[in-house]
Write an enzyme that holds these catalytic residues in place. Structure first.
Site, PDB file in Angstrom:
ATOM      1  N   GLY A   1       0.889  -1.083   0.127  1.00  0.00           N
ATOM      2  CA  GLY A   1       0.014   0.159   0.187  1.00  0.00           C
ATOM      3  C   GLY A   1       0.817   1.042   0.148  1.00  0.00           C
ATOM      4  O   GLY A   1       1.966   1.180  -0.325  1.00  0.00           O
ATOM      5  N   CYS A   2       0.532   2.288   0.614  1.00  0.00           N
ATOM      6  CA  CYS A   2       1.173   3.482   0.640  1.00  0.00           C
ATOM      7  C   CYS A   2       2.424   3.514   1.423  1.00  0.00           C
ATOM      8  O   CYS A   2       2.321   2.857   2.360  1.00  0.00           O
ATOM      9  CB  CYS A   2       0.064   4.962   1.320  1.00  0.00           C
ATOM     10  SG  CYS A   2       1.094   6.445   1.442  1.00  0.00           S
ATOM     11  N   PHE A   3       3.476   3.696   0.897  1.00  0.00           N
ATOM     12  CA  PHE A   3       5.033   3.693   1.579  1.00  0.00           C
ATOM     13  C   PHE A   3       4.880   4.360   2.783  1.00  0.00           C
ATOM     14  O   PHE A   3       5.914   4.004   3.471  1.00  0.00           O
ATOM     15  CB  PHE A   3       5.855   3.958   0.529  1.00  0.00           C
ATOM     16  CG  PHE A   3       5.725   5.149  -0.231  1.00  0.00           C
ATOM     17  CD1 PHE A   3       5.352   6.398   0.115  1.00  0.00           C
ATOM     18  CD2 PHE A   3       6.493   4.986  -1.578  1.00  0.00           C
ATOM     19  CE1 PHE A   3       5.472   7.580  -0.880  1.00  0.00           C
ATOM     20  CE2 PHE A   3       6.583   6.325  -2.372  1.00  0.00           C
ATOM     21  CZ  PHE A   3       5.863   7.412  -2.039  1.00  0.00           C
ATOM     22  N   TRP A   4       4.239   5.450   2.841  1.00  0.00           N
ATOM     23  CA  TRP A   4       4.141   6.258   4.237  1.00  0.00           C
ATOM     24  C   TRP A   4       3.749   5.381   5.476  1.00  0.00           C
ATOM     25  O   TRP A   4       4.480   5.480   6.289  1.00  0.00           O
ATOM     26  CB  TRP A   4       3.169   7.437   4.200  1.00  0.00           C
ATOM     27  CG  TRP A   4       3.355   8.589   3.180  1.00  0.00           C
ATOM     28  CD1 TRP A   4       4.545   8.449   2.553  1.00  0.00           C
ATOM     29  CD2 TRP A   4       2.418   9.569   2.736  1.00  0.00           C
ATOM     30  NE1 TRP A   4       4.233   9.657   1.576  1.00  0.00           N
ATOM     31  CE2 TRP A   4       3.147  10.129   1.714  1.00  0.00           C
ATOM     32  CE3 TRP A   4       1.076   9.696   3.090  1.00  0.00           C
ATOM     33  CZ2 TRP A   4       2.268  11.076   1.040  1.00  0.00           C
ATOM     34  CZ3 TRP A   4       0.391  10.640   2.429  1.00  0.00           C
ATOM     35  CH2 TRP A   4       1.166  11.460   1.400  1.00  0.00           C
TER      36      TRP A   4
END
Length: 192
Positions: A20-23
């Site tokens: 998913g989102c790397f954050w």
């Protein structure tokens, strides 16, 4: 900006993971004992050196990933993967929550044959334990070129915790990690 690494252990390994989102992944792995450095980036597509906007279009084939440099004397790759599988949904293809597209796929870019063996073993263990109600669809791929994301994506959660996406998506994943893996937190995080 990537973690500073003035005193790298003599022998480190790298893992490249997309979930998913790397954050989200970046925020969690920065707190995991044995992790030396985390860098957000892109892997698994074309062309070289893509921009965030190009990757978000879904047309480049890249996944948002993190490259995690870790000390295998402190943190085994299989244990890193157990954290990885806890903080994202490996049963949804090309999707994590409202983030939809191949750039958000669950993927392990194995850097070595040993990492591939460990990844397959951990997936078998999780499937046998029936941890998830649906089959794991995480792609287990070979090594691919890693391209660092733009500087503003590095350590994003730390610098933007009040931003709505961080507050409603990243923060709950970090909280879950801290609860489930309290014994694996870096000391400075555990004492705060």
């Amino acid at each position: 900006m990537p973690n500073a690494t003035p005193n790298l252990p003599s022998s480190t390994e790298s893992a490249v993971l997309g979930g998913g989102c790397f954050w989200c992944l970046d925020a969690v792995f920065r707190e995991l004992a044995g992790v030396v450095m985390v860098e957000s980036g892109y892997a698994g597509g074309h062309p070289a050196n893509p921009s965030y906007e190009a990757v978000c279009s879904g047309r480049t084939g890249h996944a948002e990933v993190v490259r995690v440099t870790f000390d295998p004397a402190t943190l085994a790759f299989a244990d890193l993967l157990r954290v990885f599988f806890t903080i994202h949904d490996p049963t949804t293809r090309d999707r994590q929550g409202n983030d939809i597209g191949t750039q958000y796929r669950s993927v392990i870019f194995c850097q070595t044959a040993a990492q591939r063996d460990d990844a397959l073993r951990v997936v078998r263990e999780l499937e046998a334990a029936k941890i998830f109600s649906s089959p794991i669809v995480t792609e287990i791929a070979g090594a691919a070129p890693f391209y660092a994301a733009e500087g503003y994506h590095q350590d994003y959660f730390e610098r933007n915790a009040q931003q709505p996406y961080c507050a409603f998506v990243v923060a709950p994943k970090v909280a879950k990690f801290r609860k489930v893996f309290a014994d694996r937190l870096k000391r400075q995080v555990a004492s705060t």
